[in-house]
Motif scaffolding. Structure first.
Motif, PDB file in Angstrom:
ATOM      1  N   MET A 221       0.818  -1.135   0.055  1.00 48.30           N
ATOM      2  CA  MET A 221      -0.236   0.140   0.060  1.00 48.30           C
ATOM      3  C   MET A 221       0.817   1.237  -0.014  1.00 48.30           C
ATOM      4  SD  MET A 221      -3.383   1.053   2.481  1.00 48.30           S
ATOM      5  CE  MET A 221      -2.556   1.083   3.789  1.00 48.30           C
ATOM      6  N   VAL A 222       1.892   1.066   0.676  1.00 49.41           N
ATOM      7  CA  VAL A 222       3.052   2.344   0.786  1.00 49.41           C
ATOM      8  C   VAL A 222       3.481   2.534  -0.808  1.00 49.41           C
ATOM      9  CG1 VAL A 222       5.191   2.977   1.686  1.00 49.41           C
ATOM     10  CG2 VAL A 222       3.495   2.139   3.166  1.00 49.41           C
ATOM     11  N   ALA A 223       4.019   1.457  -1.325  1.00 48.62           N
ATOM     12  CA  ALA A 223       4.638   1.555  -2.659  1.00 48.62           C
ATOM     13  C   ALA A 223       3.399   1.967  -3.729  1.00 48.62           C
ATOM     14  CB  ALA A 223       4.922   0.266  -3.153  1.00 48.62           C
ATOM     15  N   TYR A 224       2.223   1.652  -3.369  1.00 46.64           N
ATOM     16  CA  TYR A 224       1.030   1.996  -4.350  1.00 46.64           C
ATOM     17  C   TYR A 224       0.860   3.649  -4.170  1.00 46.64           C
ATOM     18  CZ  TYR A 224      -3.580   2.703  -6.305  1.00 46.64           C
ATOM     19  OH  TYR A 224      -4.355   3.244  -7.327  1.00 46.64           O
ATOM     20  N   TYR A 225       0.646   4.097  -3.191  1.00 47.04           N
ATOM     21  CA  TYR A 225       0.643   5.629  -2.786  1.00 47.04           C
ATOM     22  C   TYR A 225       1.734   6.415  -3.140  1.00 47.04           C
ATOM     23  CZ  TYR A 225      -4.286   4.735  -1.827  1.00 47.04           C
ATOM     24  OH  TYR A 225      -5.609   4.550  -1.896  1.00 47.04           O
ATOM     25  N   ARG A 226       3.007   5.775  -2.993  1.00 48.29           N
ATOM     26  CA  ARG A 226       4.053   6.518  -3.317  1.00 48.29           C
ATOM     27  C   ARG A 226       4.266   6.785  -4.721  1.00 48.29           C
ATOM     28  NH1 ARG A 226       8.867   7.358  -0.834  1.00 48.29           N
ATOM     29  NH2 ARG A 226      10.181   6.490  -2.687  1.00 48.29           N
ATOM     30  N   THR A 227       3.746   5.649  -5.549  1.00 44.39           N
ATOM     31  CA  THR A 227       3.701   5.987  -6.900  1.00 44.39           C
ATOM     32  C   THR A 227       2.623   6.907  -7.415  1.00 44.39           C
ATOM     33  OG1 THR A 227       4.375   3.618  -7.075  1.00 44.39           O
ATOM     34  CG2 THR A 227       3.499   4.535  -9.519  1.00 44.39           C
ATOM     35  N   LEU A 228       1.524   6.939  -6.630  1.00 45.69           N
ATOM     36  CA  LEU A 228       0.468   7.719  -7.111  1.00 45.69           C
ATOM     37  C   LEU A 228       0.956   9.151  -6.889  1.00 45.69           C
ATOM     38  CD1 LEU A 228      -2.474   8.426  -7.683  1.00 45.69           C
ATOM     39  CD2 LEU A 228      -3.135   8.250  -5.243  1.00 45.69           C
ATOM     40  N   GLY A 229       1.589   9.475  -5.625  1.00 45.02           N
ATOM     41  CA  GLY A 229       2.069  10.822  -5.286  1.00 45.02           C
ATOM     42  C   GLY A 229       2.995  11.284  -6.360  1.00 45.02           C
ATOM     43  N   ARG A 230       4.055  10.339  -6.793  1.00 43.57           N
ATOM     44  CA  ARG A 230       4.822  10.637  -7.922  1.00 43.57           C
ATOM     45  C   ARG A 230       4.237  11.199  -9.077  1.00 43.57           C
ATOM     46  NH1 ARG A 230       7.895   6.367  -5.775  1.00 43.57           N
ATOM     47  NH2 ARG A 230       7.316   4.782  -7.507  1.00 43.57           N
ATOM     48  N   HIS A 231       3.360  10.540  -9.548  1.00 43.41           N
ATOM     49  CA  HIS A 231       2.472  10.838 -10.746  1.00 43.41           C
ATOM     50  C   HIS A 231       1.609  12.210 -10.268  1.00 43.41           C
ATOM     51  CE1 HIS A 231       2.733   7.649 -13.507  1.00 43.41           C
ATOM     52  NE2 HIS A 231       2.944   6.904 -12.398  1.00 43.41           N
ATOM     53  N   MET A 232       1.387  12.535  -9.385  1.00 40.33           N
ATOM     54  CA  MET A 232       0.741  13.881  -8.964  1.00 40.33           C
ATOM     55  C   MET A 232       1.955  14.985  -8.758  1.00 40.33           C
ATOM     56  SD  MET A 232      -2.109  12.221  -6.296  1.00 40.33           S
ATOM     57  CE  MET A 232      -2.837  13.987  -5.931  1.00 40.33           C
ATOM     58  N   GLY A 233       3.228  14.778  -8.881  1.00 40.37           N
ATOM     59  CA  GLY A 233       4.252  15.585  -8.590  1.00 40.37           C
ATOM     60  C   GLY A 233       4.514  15.834  -7.267  1.00 40.37           C
ATOM     61  N   ILE A 234       4.057  15.282  -6.291  1.00 37.22           N
ATOM     62  CA  ILE A 234       4.449  15.287  -4.815  1.00 37.22           C
ATOM     63  C   ILE A 234       5.642  15.204  -4.687  1.00 37.22           C
ATOM     64  CG2 ILE A 234       3.546  14.858  -2.392  1.00 37.22           C
ATOM     65  CD1 ILE A 234       0.860  14.174  -3.475  1.00 37.22           C
ATOM     66  N   GLN A 235       6.408  16.054  -3.771  1.00 38.01           N
ATOM     67  CA  GLN A 235       7.772  16.018  -3.176  1.00 38.01           C
ATOM     68  C   GLN A 235       7.911  15.485  -2.051  1.00 38.01           C
ATOM     69  OE1 GLN A 235      10.130  16.715  -5.804  1.00 38.01           O
ATOM     70  NE2 GLN A 235       8.417  16.857  -7.080  1.00 38.01           N
ATOM     71  N   ASP A 236       9.272  14.736  -1.716  1.00 38.23           N
ATOM     72  CA  ASP A 236       9.322  14.424  -0.347  1.00 38.23           C
ATOM     73  C   ASP A 236       8.747  13.507   0.222  1.00 38.23           C
ATOM     74  OD1 ASP A 236      11.715  15.921  -0.229  1.00 38.23           O
ATOM     75  OD2 ASP A 236      10.434  17.523   0.107  1.00 38.23           O
ATOM     76  N   ILE A 237       8.050  12.485  -0.478  1.00 31.69           N
ATOM     77  CA  ILE A 237       7.207  11.462  -0.095  1.00 31.69           C
ATOM     78  C   ILE A 237       7.640  10.494   0.894  1.00 31.69           C
ATOM     79  CG2 ILE A 237       5.652   9.779  -0.898  1.00 31.69           C
ATOM     80  CD1 ILE A 237       5.451  10.935  -3.550  1.00 31.69           C
TER      81      ILE A 237
END
Length: 297
Positions: free
Chosen positions: A142-158
């Motif tokens: 789940m962490v890997a999934y939402y880290r990937t979603l965050g990167r696709h949203m351009g979120i930094q320092d996840i």
């Protein structure tokens, strides 16, 4: 198939490489009802941050059209989970999400906090009310999934771990939960929406049940009177009983996605992902991450 066979399948997968498959098994087979409720609560929590709740109030979308905003948010997020980040539907959903967000002045800290709610709140909900607790294997996926979603949203320092997401959420809420008149209007509209899903005579009970699930920090931020202890105990006890009952049921044979939820009411005749959401500023950026086809979507 026996009750724990799907968990055995999950445990045979690699949480870093197969995170999408694992999360899809969790969200569409093992815990579809729980994850839906938890993500509703996750998004609701963000309203208690005045920068977030106040912005949502100023757009008028969550106060004037709460059902459409609920439907669009659920369908866009679920399309990514169902179809994957590199699929046509997944890329379309990501473009819509990003173009909406980038039409407003939303800071990275706020975006990272919202992402943290998607990880932490479902874990806490399932551990409290699910038919079984999450395994460390599932949590890593789940962490890997939402880290990937965050990167696709351009979120930094996840954050890189669940503990990191949990620290992000808890520290951010402690620092930023506060009263805001606009955020209270968004909260009231959301609670009203949830109550509207039930027959009119049951609406007050539905609202009371929703209030019983709010922790004290949320109640203080929105200036709601605390529910009676007996009501809170009854609601939370009923959810724990539901989890125990689900444990006795046979495993789900077919996946259940958000588009199948009865709470999605605005698209009886179907929908197109590219037309969901708001369109405040044309030409805003899409997904910043290169896809299999080459380049950002």
């Amino acid at each position: 198939m026996k009750r724990y066979d799907r968990l055995r399948e999950i445990l045979q997968l690699d949480p870093e490489r197969d995170f999408l498959r694992i999360y899809r098994l969790m969200a569409a087979y093992e815990f579809p009802w729980d994850i839906t409720r938890a993500l509703e609560l996750a998004l609701y929590r963000t309203y208690a941050v005045p920068r977030i709740g106040g912005l949502l109030a100023r757009t008028g979308e969550f106060t004037d059209r709460p059902q459409k905003r609920y439907d669009d948010t659920a369908l866009l997020l679920d399309a990514v989970m169902e179809h994957g980040f590199d699929s046509e539907d997944g890329r379309t959903a990501l473009r819509r999400i990003n173009r909406m967000h980038r039409s407003y002045d939303i800071g990275n800290d706020d975006m990272r906090y919202v992402l943290s709610t998607f990880v932490v709140v479902p874990k806490r909900w399932i551990d409290a009310y699910g038919w079984r607790r999450l395994t460390e294997h599932e949590l890593r996926a789940m962490v890997a999934y939402y880290r990937t979603l965050g990167r696709h949203m351009g979120i930094q320092d996840i954050p890189e771990t669940y503990a990191g997401f949990e620290r992000c959420l808890d520290s951010y809420e402690a620092a930023h939960f506060a009263w805001d008149e606009g955020a209270r209007r968004v909260s009231d509209a959301t609670l009203g929406l949830m109550a509207s899903w039930y027959p009119a005579p049951l609406a007050p009970l539905a609202r009371g049940a929703s209030m019983a699930l709010l922790d004290d920090s949320l109640l203080r931020a929105f200036r709601y009177a605390p529910p009676k202890p007996a009501v809170r105990a009854a609601v939370r006890g009923a959810l724990r009983l539901r989890g125990r009952a689900v444990r006795l049921l046979p495993p789900r044979g077919k996946p259940h996605y958000a588009r199948q939820n009865p709470q999605i009411k605005g698209y009886r005749d179907g929908y197109r992902l590219a037309e969901l959401g708001t369109f405040p500023v044309p030409g805003s950026a899409g997904c910043p991450v290169p896809h299999a086809g080459g380049g950002p979507s």
